[in-house]
Enzyme design. Structure first.
Site, PDB file in Angstrom:
ATOM      1  N   GLU A 287       4.396 -37.433  45.507  1.00  0.00           N
ATOM      2  CA  GLU A 287       4.232 -38.783  44.971  1.00  0.00           C
ATOM      3  C   GLU A 287       3.606 -39.661  46.039  1.00  0.00           C
ATOM      4  O   GLU A 287       3.411 -39.223  47.180  1.00  0.00           O
ATOM      5  CB  GLU A 287       5.579 -39.341  44.494  1.00  0.00           C
ATOM      6  CG  GLU A 287       6.603 -39.522  45.600  1.00  0.00           C
ATOM      7  CD  GLU A 287       8.010 -39.848  45.070  1.00  0.00           C
ATOM      8  OE1 GLU A 287       8.332 -39.514  43.917  1.00  0.00           O
ATOM      9  OE2 GLU A 287       8.783 -40.449  45.835  1.00  0.00           O
TER      10      GLU A 287
ATOM     11  N   HIS B 183      11.824 -44.855  44.230  1.00  0.00           N
ATOM     12  CA  HIS B 183      12.223 -44.143  45.446  1.00  0.00           C
ATOM     13  C   HIS B 183      11.937 -44.997  46.681  1.00  0.00           C
ATOM     14  O   HIS B 183      10.899 -45.657  46.752  1.00  0.00           O
ATOM     15  CB  HIS B 183      11.457 -42.826  45.583  1.00  0.00           C
ATOM     16  CG  HIS B 183      11.890 -41.790  44.592  1.00  0.00           C
ATOM     17  ND1 HIS B 183      11.061 -40.773  44.179  1.00  0.00           N
ATOM     18  CD2 HIS B 183      13.055 -41.613  43.933  1.00  0.00           C
ATOM     19  CE1 HIS B 183      11.707 -40.010  43.312  1.00  0.00           C
ATOM     20  NE2 HIS B 183      12.919 -40.506  43.143  1.00  0.00           N
TER      21      HIS B 183
END
Lengths: 395, 300
Positions: free
Chosen positions: B216, B254
């Site tokens: 990511e 996150h």
């Protein structure tokens, strides 16, 4: 969590890091008073917003007024303060809408010999804090890193033992500092690094870091951000949070335990899991749509959370359709559908809603959706979901 | 064979008397009992001050050292709250646990700096924190993933995200590609085990024939992984990077998922992976397909 420059400087000063003499002003009268108190000859008036690029930024209401300005008289201080306070400053980092300025920092002028850059961040690969320095102060460090990477100096900081004298000596040599400036560096830099670790910072940036004609190090600007996950042990810092600087819907989402980021598109998304939520945005874009938000409803989505999530998404006037993408793991799909249906009734949908479900108890969940009699478009897989939600807008 | 988790793995849970810790210990025990009958994989738990109790037949111990002595545990699954997670990891490593899986989300970054320093002096391997855990399908799972979506097979799966790992496992399973081991490495800035560590293990694992890695935005671990793949990985690799549409400067759920200063974008990571021959899925719906293509390309 980000804080204002004047707050950062107050904290740094307490930590023994030299900052210019400065006074906070929230009215033109206070700005004049501050100017007089600082010697009445030369001062800098700085708009206090979280975004950078203030010096080059301009106010919506006063297109010629920059966000940072040098003043030489009480009259000038008043004029600038009048134009800045209550007005909206637009910088490269605020976006077009800009940020309203409610506070100014008035600082005494300095006898500047040179400008350096100093920043501390956590280096993921090194697994610890790193002090980044450059002789190119005043410029965006990303630009320096891109244009002349040889001018970037990296120095690992031991989070337990702190920055060592030998490391500072090496940096001083690399930066070509005078003996007086090198001595200042020995006082300034270890304290800066210690401030970072003592306060669980994610970023401390001093740009420019001024070297005065006398060789003193002074933090002319200061950008500080803290690790949200560590705020439980720095309760006093939470008082520095300025909700005016944050997006209203993002604050609301945070209070509900949702992770939400507002974007500019037209398709609202409600997803479980951060990675899947990011991917759902990508999926929408891949099929010709534009995502209106990132929203991770978390692993334990209950009725209250899903309801609040829908309300936040629908409060955005740009939203023309909503995509729900759930991969039910331990949290079973039927439990999530129950929450979805209850939330659907409470919220009152006026835009198309596409739901894609996969995972534990998906069959049961799908028939619950079908039997609900609600105007919900069911999708069979990711691609189908994206196509249907994009089509629902163009139809 | 497989990596990290095998038939000799014996697991305890730190934080077993908490609601989540107990729930997932039960789920992990259920999974192990369903897939094999030779012995119990989940052997107890630790909560300081609550030793001597039993929760749903799990014996509770005061310390990891005591749990090891009484049960022979060699792995731990950590569910303790964020302020105490670093200490729990250090206790496990200090007691001789070899595999530490930290599920806890929200551990302060500087706590992980301390943990990394400490672990460097031990032989323990940490997975996470802020991760779904590890599963070797058909053998054991240590984590919060639903067991049934993972089928035994030959694809090694590495991912920064939880639900996206499930999505990938699901897509792989649908086209007949099971997994040798699947690992969620976590979405925090500082984590115990990175892509490269696992790429190396999968490359050396005779039961793994292909590798899927899901990254990511934020940091450059995927780019370092690409460099590693170029020089050291001979098996077919497919990838996906989440966050192609993420705006710069915003944290996407996150703690580590943030594009800062224009670096850490999905585009640069996808380019780096493609440049070394990794088949990169453009859409998250095509992760399974990308793995299939990578395998076909390598073998054909």
């Amino acid at each position: 969590m980000k804080i204002h420059e004047f707050q950062a400087k107050e904290l740094l000063k307490v930590a023994g890091v030299t900052v210019p003499d400065g006074i906070v002003a929230s009215s033109p009268d206070e700005a004049v008073e501050a100017f007089e108190q600082l010697g009445g000859k030369l001062a800098v008036v700085k708009a206090q917003i979280h975004a950078g690029g203030r010096g080059k930024g301009r106010f919506k209401e006063h297109p010629d007024q920059p966000g940072v300005v040098l003043v030489r008289s009480a009259g000038e201080a008043r004029e600038h303060a009048e134009r800045m306070l209550g007005s909206t400053l637009v910088t490269i980092q605020t976006g077009e809408e800009g940020k309203q300025v409610n506070t100014l920092l008035v600082e005494a002028g300095l006898d500047i010999a040179s400008e350096l850059y100093a920043g501390v961040v956590v280096d993921r690969a090194a697994g610890g804090p790193v002090l980044i320095m450059s002789s190119e102060g005043g410029t965006e460090i990303e630009k320096v890193a891109h244009d002349s990477p040889e001018k970037i100096l990296n120095c690992n900081v031991d989070a337990g033992y702190g920055l060592q004298a030998a490391q500072v000596r090496k940096l001083a040599h690399q930066l070509g500092l005078s003996a007086a400036a090198a001595a200042s560096a020995q006082k300034f830099l270890p304290k800066l690094a210690k401030f970072f670790t003592d306060n669980d910072c994610t970023q401390v940036e001093i740009n420019p870091l001024v070297v005065t004609a006398a060789g003193d190090f002074v933090a002319l600007d200061a950008k500080v951000a803290f690790d949200d996950n560590a705020m439980f042990r720095h309760k006093e810092l939470l008082e520095l949070r300025d909700l005016n600087e944050e997006d209203e819907s993002e604050v609301r989402a945070g209070n509900a335990g949702l992770s939400y980021v507002k974007l500019d598109g037209t398709i609202g998304c409600l997803v479980n899991g951060a990675g899947l939520a990011m991917s759902t945005m990508d999926l929408i874009k891949h099929h010709g749509g534009e995502p209106a938000n990132f929203l991770d409803v978390g692993g334990g989505a209950n009725v209250d959370q899903v309801t609040e999530a829908f309300r936040i998404i629908l409060a955005d006037d740009n939203v023309k359709a909503v995509l729900v993408n759930i991969f039910g793991g331990i949290m079973k799909c039927d439990v999530i559908v129950e929450a979805l249906l209850a939330a659907y009734d409470q919220v009152g949908f006026t835009v198309p809603l596409v739901v894609r479900l996969e995972g534990t108890n998906v069959e049961k969940a799908r028939s619950m959706l079908a039997e609900s009699g609600k105007d919900i478009i069911a999708a069979t897989d990711l691609t189908d979901a994206a196509q249907k939600v994009v089509a629902s807008i163009s139809a | 064979m497989s990596i990290l988790v095998n038939k000799d793995t014996r697991v305890i849970c730190q934080g077993i008397t908490g609601k989540t810790g107990l729930f997932h210990s039960q789920k992990c025990r259920e999974y192990a009992r369903e897939v094999r009958t030779d012995s119990d994989v989940f052997v107890g738990g630790v909560t300081p001050g609550k030793g001597g109790q039993t929760v749903d037949d799990f014996p509770v111990f005061n310390s990891v050292a005591e749990a090891i002595e009484k049960t022979g545990a060699n792995a731990t699954m950590i569910f303790v709250p964020p302020p105490f997670c670093a200490d729990a990891i250090i206790e496990a490593a200090d007691s001789g646990i070899q595999l530490i899986v930290a599920i806890t989300e929200g551990v302060p970054t500087l706590d992980m700096v301390r943990v990394s320093h400490y672990l460097a002096k031990t032989s323990a391997r940490l997975i996470g924190p802020n991760c779904p855990g590890v599963i070797t399908p058909g053998v054991a799972k240590i984590g919060i993933m639903p067991g049934y979506i993972h089928t035994p097979g030959t694809v090694g799966l590495i991912s920064k995200s939880g639900t996206l790992t499930y999505e990938a496992a699901w897509q792989l399973g649908n086209i007949g590609l099971g997994q040798s081991t699947a690992i969620g490495i976590g979405g925090d800035p500082i984590i115990g085990t990175n892509f490269i560590d696992l790429l190396e293990m999968f490359e050396n694992d005779p039961d793994t024939e292909a590798i899927m890695m899901i990254g990511e935005i934020g940091g450059d671990a995927e780019i370092q992984a690409a460099n590693y793949i170029k020089d050291h990985v001979t098996k077919p690799v497919a990838g996906f990077i989440a966050g192609q549409t993420a705006p710069p400067g915003k944290r996407m759920g996150h703690a580590g998922a943030i594009i800062s200063g224009g670096a850490g974008t999905a585009a640069e990571k996808m380019d780096a992976l493609e440049a070394v021959g990794v088949v990169v899925a453009q859409s998250p719906a095509d992760m399974g397909k990308a793995m299939q293509e990578a395998i076909t390309r390598k073998n054909g």
